[in-house]
Design a protein around this motif. Structure first.
Motif, mmCIF file in Angstrom:
data_model
loop_
_atom_site.group_PDB
_atom_site.id
_atom_site.type_symbol
_atom_site.label_atom_id
_atom_site.label_comp_id
_atom_site.label_asym_id
_atom_site.label_seq_id
_atom_site.Cartn_x
_atom_site.Cartn_y
_atom_site.Cartn_z
ATOM 1 N N UNK A 80 0.843 -1.194 0.000
ATOM 2 C CA UNK A 80 0.000 0.000 0.000
ATOM 3 C C UNK A 80 0.883 1.251 0.000
ATOM 4 N N UNK A 81 0.550 2.213 -0.858
ATOM 5 C CA UNK A 81 1.238 3.499 -0.870
ATOM 6 C C UNK A 81 2.570 3.511 -1.580
ATOM 7 N N UNK A 82 2.947 2.424 -2.231
ATOM 8 C CA UNK A 82 4.275 2.333 -2.845
ATOM 9 C C UNK A 82 4.403 3.248 -4.061
ATOM 10 N N UNK A 83 3.318 3.448 -4.781
ATOM 11 C CA UNK A 83 3.368 4.265 -5.997
ATOM 12 C C UNK A 83 3.625 5.739 -5.703
ATOM 13 N N UNK A 84 3.339 6.184 -4.486
ATOM 14 C CA UNK A 84 3.506 7.593 -4.136
ATOM 15 C C UNK A 84 4.936 7.945 -3.740
ATOM 16 N N UNK A 85 5.796 6.955 -3.552
ATOM 17 C CA UNK A 85 7.170 7.219 -3.120
ATOM 18 C C UNK A 85 7.960 7.920 -4.217
ATOM 19 N N UNK A 86 8.861 8.794 -3.821
ATOM 20 C CA UNK A 86 9.758 9.428 -4.779
ATOM 21 C C UNK A 86 10.906 8.498 -5.150
ATOM 22 N N UNK A 87 11.392 7.753 -4.168
ATOM 23 C CA UNK A 87 12.492 6.813 -4.382
ATOM 24 C C UNK A 87 12.148 5.510 -3.676
ATOM 25 N N UNK A 88 12.415 4.401 -4.341
ATOM 26 C CA UNK A 88 12.271 3.082 -3.724
ATOM 27 C C UNK A 88 13.618 2.374 -3.834
ATOM 28 N N UNK A 89 14.170 1.985 -2.690
ATOM 29 C CA UNK A 89 15.406 1.217 -2.652
ATOM 30 C C UNK A 89 15.075 -0.248 -2.406
ATOM 31 N N UNK A 90 15.734 -1.137 -3.141
ATOM 32 C CA UNK A 90 15.572 -2.573 -2.946
ATOM 33 C C UNK A 90 16.905 -3.152 -2.500
ATOM 34 N N UNK A 91 16.885 -3.898 -1.405
ATOM 35 C CA UNK A 91 18.114 -4.458 -0.856
ATOM 36 C C UNK A 91 17.902 -5.925 -0.507
ATOM 37 N N UNK A 92 19.005 -6.664 -0.467
ATOM 38 C CA UNK A 92 18.962 -8.064 -0.070
ATOM 39 C C UNK A 92 18.993 -8.167 1.445
ATOM 40 N N UNK A 93 18.174 -9.077 1.986
ATOM 41 C CA UNK A 93 18.173 -9.330 3.425
ATOM 42 C C UNK A 93 18.421 -10.816 3.670
ATOM 43 N N UNK A 94 18.126 -11.269 4.870
ATOM 44 C CA UNK A 94 18.428 -12.640 5.264
ATOM 45 C C UNK A 94 17.750 -13.650 4.347
ATOM 46 N N UNK A 95 18.456 -14.779 4.155
ATOM 47 C CA UNK A 95 17.894 -15.847 3.346
ATOM 48 C C UNK A 95 17.809 -15.533 1.872
ATOM 49 N N UNK A 96 18.491 -14.480 1.424
ATOM 50 C CA UNK A 96 18.456 -14.116 0.015
ATOM 51 C C UNK A 96 17.181 -13.430 -0.415
ATOM 52 N N UNK A 97 16.332 -13.058 0.546
ATOM 53 C CA UNK A 97 15.092 -12.356 0.238
ATOM 54 C C UNK A 97 15.354 -10.867 0.044
ATOM 55 N N UNK A 98 14.304 -10.117 -0.237
ATOM 56 C CA UNK A 98 14.461 -8.692 -0.476
ATOM 57 C C UNK A 98 13.550 -7.893 0.438
ATOM 58 N N UNK A 99 13.921 -6.635 0.637
ATOM 59 C CA UNK A 99 13.085 -5.702 1.380
ATOM 60 C C UNK A 99 13.209 -4.338 0.730
ATOM 61 N N UNK A 100 12.181 -3.525 0.893
ATOM 62 C CA UNK A 100 12.139 -2.218 0.265
ATOM 63 C C UNK A 100 12.237 -1.112 1.307
ATOM 64 N N UNK A 101 12.827 0.000 0.907
ATOM 65 C CA UNK A 101 12.735 1.235 1.667
ATOM 66 C C UNK A 101 12.156 2.286 0.728
ATOM 67 N N UNK A 102 10.996 2.809 1.079
ATOM 68 C CA UNK A 102 10.349 3.829 0.261
ATOM 69 C C UNK A 102 10.571 5.186 0.908
ATOM 70 N N UNK A 103 10.972 6.162 0.093
ATOM 71 C CA UNK A 103 11.270 7.509 0.577
ATOM 72 C C UNK A 103 10.241 8.474 -0.001
ATOM 73 N N UNK A 104 9.600 9.241 0.888
ATOM 74 C CA UNK A 104 8.518 10.150 0.499
ATOM 75 C C UNK A 104 8.919 11.590 0.787
ATOM 76 N N UNK A 105 8.741 12.458 -0.211
ATOM 77 C CA UNK A 105 9.035 13.876 -0.037
ATOM 78 C C UNK A 105 7.984 14.771 -0.682
ATOM 79 N N UNK A 106 7.516 14.425 -1.874
ATOM 80 C CA UNK A 106 6.607 15.318 -2.596
ATOM 81 C C UNK A 106 5.140 15.051 -2.316
ATOM 82 N N UNK A 107 4.809 13.887 -1.805
ATOM 83 C CA UNK A 107 3.416 13.579 -1.469
ATOM 84 C C UNK A 107 3.364 12.439 -0.463
ATOM 85 N N UNK A 108 2.304 12.444 0.347
ATOM 86 C CA UNK A 108 2.040 11.360 1.280
ATOM 87 C C UNK A 108 0.759 10.647 0.855
#
Length: 332
Positions: A80-108
């Motif tokens: 939810x709300x991922x499309x509104x992010x200005x930047x989305x970072x994708x990184x590897x976490x445990x077990x070779x899975x992935x996690x996202x960090x979404x950065x919001x500045x221009x809209x919430x």
């Protein structure tokens, strides 16, 4: 960087004044109050402790980005709300899975999630933003002191229980969501994106590219160019990525950034080591925009700097206007 340091100095002065006022008021009131246990996102109840610095720290300042750690396993989708992010970072976490960090500045958006736990790499990554707010749910207990000392406003559920809620669409722990307006009164605007990104005309050259896949040991990201929408359509683990409003996630620019991924000193509850993604340093990357791929270099001299992307002759690289995805891939 001089402008960023000046802004940080002004904010530090404001924060000190606010802290002093808050502590004085708390002492006068005898620090009374009731604090109900809240779920920390790891299936454990924690009782919030009154911390004036947490509540006063950003009262008079909305000039920083909001970064949210977002769950990305199959059980957490659609997000939810991922499309509104200005930047989305994708990184590897445990077990070779992935996690996202979404950065919001221009809209919430109205809500964001599912919100999950932070990683040590996040602290280095976020240093390029000026006093960011980090929304997350839980962390490895030995990491918590590092988060507390980091130059950011850390706001887990136990420090802002009114901003988080449990949805009914998914099973815990994949159903924790955030109301961003409960943490910050308004989006700070594009000036808060102090990450070094440039926007404008595409560089010359490049090669035609209509599809790119980045693989982790147990996850994958695929970006397919849509000439009709002039965007890269995202798929994760072979499935088209849509948000809970039914719309496709489609950034204007995708950066595949090759970085050093090493083991850290932290592990998950199953004993899997937490990878550390190094975002300070230099290396190569590929910028995808306009249906073309550009081989570029990246450089970030220290954690306070934004990341520079340049062509092989040293010219700055512009991104297309719109959402940017940065996928951290392990350098060979």
């Amino acid at each position: 960087m001089g402008k960023g340091r000046t802004a940080r100095t002004r904010r530090a002065s404001t924060t000190v004044a606010l802290l002093a006022a808050t502590v004085t008021a708390a002492l006068a009131a005898g620090c009374t109050g009731t604090h109900n246990p809240v779920d920390d996102g790891r299936g454990q109840l924690r009782t919030p402790v009154p911390t004036p610095s947490k509540s006063a720290e950003k009262t008079a300042d909305t000039g920083s980005v909001l970064a949210v750690k977002i769950d990305n396993v199959r059980a957490a989708r659609p997000q939810t709300g991922l499309r509104a992010a200005d930047v989305v970072y994708a990184e590897q976490v445990e077990g070779g899975l992935s996690r996202l960090m979404a950065v919001y500045a221009t809209q919430f958006p109205k809500s964001i999630g599912p919100v999950r736990s932070a990683r040590e790499s996040d602290l280095e990554l976020l240093r390029q933003y000026d006093d960011p707010t980090l929304a997350f749910s839980g962390a490895q207990h030995k990491l918590l002191p590092l988060i507390d000392k980091a130059p950011l406003r850390a706001v887990p559920p136990e420090d802002a229980s009114d901003a988080y809620f449990r949805g009914t669409d998914k099973a815990a722990p994949h159903n924790l969501y955030l109301h961003p307006s409960k943490l910050m009164p308004s989006a700070p605007g594009a000036d808060a994106l102090t990450n070094g990104f440039r926007f404008g005309a595409a560089p010359s050259g490049g090669t035609k590219e209509t599809s790119r896949t980045v693989r982790y040991p147990s996850a994958s990201f695929t970006f397919n160019w849509s000439a009709r929408s002039h965007r890269w359509l995202v798929s994760m683990d072979g499935t088209p990525t849509v948000t809970t409003d039914g719309k496709r996630v489609a950034p204007a620019t995708v950066v595949v950034q090759y970085v050093k991924v090493r083991t850290s000193r932290f592990h998950d509850v199953l004993g899997n080591n937490t990878p550390y993604t190094e975002t300070v340093g230099s290396g190569t990357a590929q910028v995808l925009r306009g249906g073309r791929a550009y081989d570029v270099d990246w450089k970030r001299d220290n954690a306070k700097d934004g990341t520079e992307f340049t062509t092989k002759d040293g010219s700055p690289v512009n991104f297309a206007k719109g959402q940017v995805w940065v996928v951290f891939a392990k350098a060979s």
